[in-house]
Motif scaffolding. Structure first.
Motif, PDB file in Angstrom:
ATOM      1  N   ARG A 141      -1.899  -2.746  -3.977  1.00  0.00           N
ATOM      2  CA  ARG A 141      -1.624  -3.821  -4.938  1.00  0.00           C
ATOM      3  C   ARG A 141      -1.591  -5.127  -4.156  1.00  0.00           C
ATOM      4  O   ARG A 141      -1.087  -5.179  -3.036  1.00  0.00           O
ATOM      5  CB  ARG A 141      -0.277  -3.604  -5.628  1.00  0.00           C
ATOM      6  CG  ARG A 141       0.153  -4.774  -6.494  1.00  0.00           C
ATOM      7  CD  ARG A 141       1.331  -4.431  -7.369  1.00  0.00           C
ATOM      8  NE  ARG A 141       2.628  -4.612  -6.731  1.00  0.00           N
ATOM      9  CZ  ARG A 141       3.178  -5.788  -6.464  1.00  0.00           C
ATOM     10  NH1 ARG A 141       2.528  -6.907  -6.721  1.00  0.00           N
ATOM     11  NH2 ARG A 141       4.374  -5.869  -5.926  1.00  0.00           N
ATOM     12  N   HIS A 161      -1.159   7.139   0.080  1.00  0.00           N
ATOM     13  CA  HIS A 161      -2.409   7.650  -0.492  1.00  0.00           C
ATOM     14  C   HIS A 161      -3.518   6.597  -0.440  1.00  0.00           C
ATOM     15  O   HIS A 161      -4.627   6.861  -0.903  1.00  0.00           O
ATOM     16  CB  HIS A 161      -2.170   8.106  -1.935  1.00  0.00           C
ATOM     17  CG  HIS A 161      -1.053   9.106  -2.033  1.00  0.00           C
ATOM     18  ND1 HIS A 161      -1.255  10.461  -1.909  1.00  0.00           N
ATOM     19  CD2 HIS A 161       0.282   8.929  -2.168  1.00  0.00           C
ATOM     20  CE1 HIS A 161      -0.077  11.086  -1.982  1.00  0.00           C
ATOM     21  NE2 HIS A 161       0.863  10.174  -2.138  1.00  0.00           N
ATOM     22  N   ASN A 212      -3.453   3.715  -2.029  1.00  0.00           N
ATOM     23  CA  ASN A 212      -3.444   2.820  -3.194  1.00  0.00           C
ATOM     24  C   ASN A 212      -2.942   1.432  -2.795  1.00  0.00           C
ATOM     25  O   ASN A 212      -2.036   1.312  -1.971  1.00  0.00           O
ATOM     26  CB  ASN A 212      -2.526   3.391  -4.281  1.00  0.00           C
ATOM     27  CG  ASN A 212      -3.045   4.694  -4.845  1.00  0.00           C
ATOM     28  OD1 ASN A 212      -4.208   4.796  -5.210  1.00  0.00           O
ATOM     29  ND2 ASN A 212      -2.178   5.701  -4.889  1.00  0.00           N
ATOM     30  N   GLY A 227       0.851  -1.186   0.000  1.00  0.00           N
ATOM     31  CA  GLY A 227       0.000   0.000   0.000  1.00  0.00           C
ATOM     32  C   GLY A 227       0.879   1.226   0.000  1.00  0.00           C
ATOM     33  O   GLY A 227       2.059   1.152   0.384  1.00  0.00           O
ATOM     34  N   ASP A 228       0.333   2.371  -0.461  1.00  0.00           N
ATOM     35  CA  ASP A 228       1.097   3.611  -0.309  1.00  0.00           C
ATOM     36  C   ASP A 228       0.343   4.586   0.600  1.00  0.00           C
ATOM     37  O   ASP A 228      -0.773   4.290   1.038  1.00  0.00           O
ATOM     38  CB  ASP A 228       1.488   4.214  -1.662  1.00  0.00           C
ATOM     39  CG  ASP A 228       0.331   4.856  -2.405  1.00  0.00           C
ATOM     40  OD1 ASP A 228      -0.725   5.090  -1.792  1.00  0.00           O
ATOM     41  OD2 ASP A 228       0.499   5.122  -3.616  1.00  0.00           O
ATOM     42  N   THR A 257      -6.449  -1.264  -6.398  1.00  0.00           N
ATOM     43  CA  THR A 257      -7.533  -0.586  -5.680  1.00  0.00           C
ATOM     44  C   THR A 257      -7.169   0.888  -5.508  1.00  0.00           C
ATOM     45  O   THR A 257      -6.156   1.208  -4.875  1.00  0.00           O
ATOM     46  CB  THR A 257      -7.760  -1.243  -4.305  1.00  0.00           C
ATOM     47  OG1 THR A 257      -8.254  -2.569  -4.511  1.00  0.00           O
ATOM     48  CG2 THR A 257      -8.768  -0.463  -3.470  1.00  0.00           C
ATOM     49  N   PRO A 258      -7.984   1.799  -6.063  1.00  0.00           N
ATOM     50  CA  PRO A 258      -7.671   3.231  -5.951  1.00  0.00           C
ATOM     51  C   PRO A 258      -7.683   3.696  -4.493  1.00  0.00           C
ATOM     52  O   PRO A 258      -8.581   3.339  -3.720  1.00  0.00           O
ATOM     53  CB  PRO A 258      -8.806   3.907  -6.741  1.00  0.00           C
ATOM     54  CG  PRO A 258      -9.408   2.832  -7.582  1.00  0.00           C
ATOM     55  CD  PRO A 258      -9.208   1.555  -6.844  1.00  0.00           C
ATOM     56  N   GLY A 259      -6.679   4.507  -4.145  1.00  0.00           N
ATOM     57  CA  GLY A 259      -6.511   4.941  -2.763  1.00  0.00           C
ATOM     58  C   GLY A 259      -7.680   5.714  -2.183  1.00  0.00           C
ATOM     59  O   GLY A 259      -7.897   5.697  -0.970  1.00  0.00           O
ATOM     60  N   PHE A 263       4.779   6.117  -2.402  1.00  0.00           N
ATOM     61  CA  PHE A 263       3.832   6.130  -3.514  1.00  0.00           C
ATOM     62  C   PHE A 263       4.140   4.958  -4.432  1.00  0.00           C
ATOM     63  O   PHE A 263       5.227   4.397  -4.409  1.00  0.00           O
ATOM     64  CB  PHE A 263       3.862   7.460  -4.278  1.00  0.00           C
ATOM     65  CG  PHE A 263       5.213   7.822  -4.819  1.00  0.00           C
ATOM     66  CD1 PHE A 263       5.614   7.377  -6.063  1.00  0.00           C
ATOM     67  CD2 PHE A 263       6.093   8.606  -4.065  1.00  0.00           C
ATOM     68  CE1 PHE A 263       6.863   7.696  -6.565  1.00  0.00           C
ATOM     69  CE2 PHE A 263       7.342   8.932  -4.556  1.00  0.00           C
ATOM     70  CZ  PHE A 263       7.738   8.468  -5.807  1.00  0.00           C
ATOM     71  N   PRO A 283       1.413   4.432 -10.696  1.00  0.00           N
ATOM     72  CA  PRO A 283      -0.052   4.414 -10.875  1.00  0.00           C
ATOM     73  C   PRO A 283      -0.556   3.223 -11.692  1.00  0.00           C
ATOM     74  O   PRO A 283      -1.684   2.769 -11.489  1.00  0.00           O
ATOM     75  CB  PRO A 283      -0.333   5.731 -11.601  1.00  0.00           C
ATOM     76  CG  PRO A 283       0.803   6.616 -11.213  1.00  0.00           C
ATOM     77  CD  PRO A 283       2.002   5.725 -11.077  1.00  0.00           C
ATOM     78  N   VAL A 340      -1.450   0.131  -9.487  1.00  0.00           N
ATOM     79  CA  VAL A 340      -2.511   0.210  -8.475  1.00  0.00           C
ATOM     80  C   VAL A 340      -3.722  -0.607  -8.926  1.00  0.00           C
ATOM     81  O   VAL A 340      -4.229  -0.417 -10.035  1.00  0.00           O
ATOM     82  CB  VAL A 340      -2.914   1.678  -8.221  1.00  0.00           C
ATOM     83  CG1 VAL A 340      -4.102   1.749  -7.266  1.00  0.00           C
ATOM     84  CG2 VAL A 340      -1.727   2.470  -7.688  1.00  0.00           C
TER      85      VAL A 340
END
Lengths: 218, 215
Positions: B165, B161, B163, B158-159, B202-204, B194, B197, B200
């Motif tokens: 994976r 924000h 997001n 995760g990041d 699942t959008p953060g 981060f 993009p 990713v």
């Protein structure tokens, strides 16, 4: 040859090159050991992968890479992962060419029952209903009779159904049977049996095709 | 920005009677630290929406052993005999769904659909009491959307924000569950500043809180 090897060897020859195939847990998995040379298949596992390889050696398991029975897998070059909605989109949407399932009962209309025995065994259907409903070809592999010697291939299933009128082929250690609109057609019998023996162990009536019944080759 | 919290802080948000969705397939890709924290918090009368009830010693299966659910909506119970025992003795309400129907109901709940028609389950006990319709010559069942108050999901990376994976077959129900709840809490193996993009899944913006496993 034990039952799994007989069923595995004959069952594997039902596949055609390039098919996307989903094998159930247990006896169905044995088919993957006998894929004929020159036939390349894409194997799906419904928890989200296509193109998986053999079981990893001990110590090389990835806890994130398993089959639908939570056993460790490997992935082959060209393989891919996807979420469950995509996985069942592939299954329900008719993109899976063949699925092989075990059964408790199967009948002459192609109904199958494999997910519960009321009051005794209620583990849930998992992906079986979607696989049996959505796959282009549904193959049932089974011991011809249950442990008590009672037929499993019936006129009408008595257990709750997994899917209605969806089976195309029934394969046991004794016979290969095609499910047609006119009922069950006996296509092949094992080398050590007779048409009479197969019929005596089958509750549903088997039709003998005009072209005759072949002896199964392994 | 997703707020970084502990597993105990995540569990403390859940109240008796809440509906929770939990990612994972036989505990692969399940948020196990959050499940453990929910066992410690001992919150009761929950409704669970999950593919399965895991194993007695792993994932949501531990909450089954601790009798924290009043209702379970799942496709498979076979790996946790305690679920079957509680069901047959009337302690637990269980609604079994075909796996493809279950994930699509969650997806429908998450993407604003009022349900869908599926051929899966026609002629089986799943069809009982459901509206049917013939579409393109084929009989189909109407299945309704599912949502919950909390989604507990598990990602590999995760990041900051939010997001996410996933890794390998750990993805399973997680991406759909992330859309189908009011509050989304992701347990991640690795937290980075981060991500690319393109990586990713699942959008953060969907993720409210992150529980780190790498500290």
């Amino acid at each position: 040859m034990d039952v799994r090897e007989k069923v595995g060897r004959r069952g594997a020859r039902l596949f055609k090159d390039g098919m996307l195939v989903n094998l159930g847990i247990g006896m169905p998995t044995s088919l993957s050991n006998y894929i004929p040379e020159g036939i390349k298949l894409h194997f799906q596992t419904e928890n989200g992968a296509i193109g998986f390889g053999p079981t990893p050696e001990k110590g090389f398991e990835n806890p994130y890479l398993t089959n639908a029975g939570a056993n460790p897998l490997t992935i082959l070059p060209g393989g891919c992962y996807f979420d469950s909605a995509t996985s069942f989109g592939l299954i329900r949407g008719g993109h899976v060419d063949a699925t092989v399932l075990g059964v408790l009962e199967v009948d002459e209309k192609g109904n199958l029952a494999n997910y519960m025995v009321p009051g005794k065994l209620v583990p849930g259907m998992g992906g079986a209903m979607d696989l049996a409903t959505g796959s282009k070809m549904v193959v049932v592999v089974t011991e011809h009779c249950d442990k008590k010697g009672n037929p499993k291939i019936l006129k009408q299933c008595s257990l709750p159904l997994t899917a209605k009128e969806s089976v195309d082929w029934i394969l046991s250690e004794l016979a290969l049977i095609e499910v047609t609109e006119d009922g069950l057609v006996l296509r092949e019998i094992a080398p050590n049996t007779t048409i009479e023996e197969v019929q005596s162990k089958t509750e549903a009536t088997l039709t003998i095709p005009i072209e005759g019944v072949k002896v199964m080759e392994y | 920005m997703a707020k970084i919290i502990t597993a105990d802080e995540a569990a403390a948000m859940v109240s008796d009677g809440d509906t929770i969705l939990v990612g994972g397939f036989l505990a692969v890709g399940s948020p196990e630290a959050i499940c453990d924290a929910l066992v410690s918090s001992n919150v009761k009368n929950l409704t669970l929406i999950c593919n399965d009830t895991g194993w007695p010693e792993r994932g949501v299966g531990k909450l089954i052993i601790n009798k924290q659910f009043k209702k379970v909506i799942a496709s498979h119970l076979g790996t946790n005999k305690e679920t079957g025992r509680q069901m047959s003795e009337g302690e637990l309400e269980v609604e079994l769904n075909p796996q493809g129907t279950l994930i699509e109901r969650i997806r429908a709940g998450g993407v604003g659909l009022g349900g869908f028609y599926t051929p899966t389950g026609v002629g089986t006990p799943v069809a009982e009491g459901k509206e049917t319709r013939v579409i393109n010559g084929r009989e189909m069942l109407l299945e309704m959307p599912l949502r919950g108050k909390f989604a507990f999901i598990k990602a590999f990376v995760g990041d900051k924000h939010g997001n996410l994976r996933y890794q390998a077959t750990g993805r399973n129900f997680n991406p759909e569950i992330a859309l189908a709840a009011d509050i989304v809490i992701a347990e991640v193996d690795h937290l980075v500043d981060f991500m690319d993009p393109d990586d990713v899944v699942t959008p953060g913006v969907l993720v409210d809180y992150i529980v780190r496993r790498d500290i």
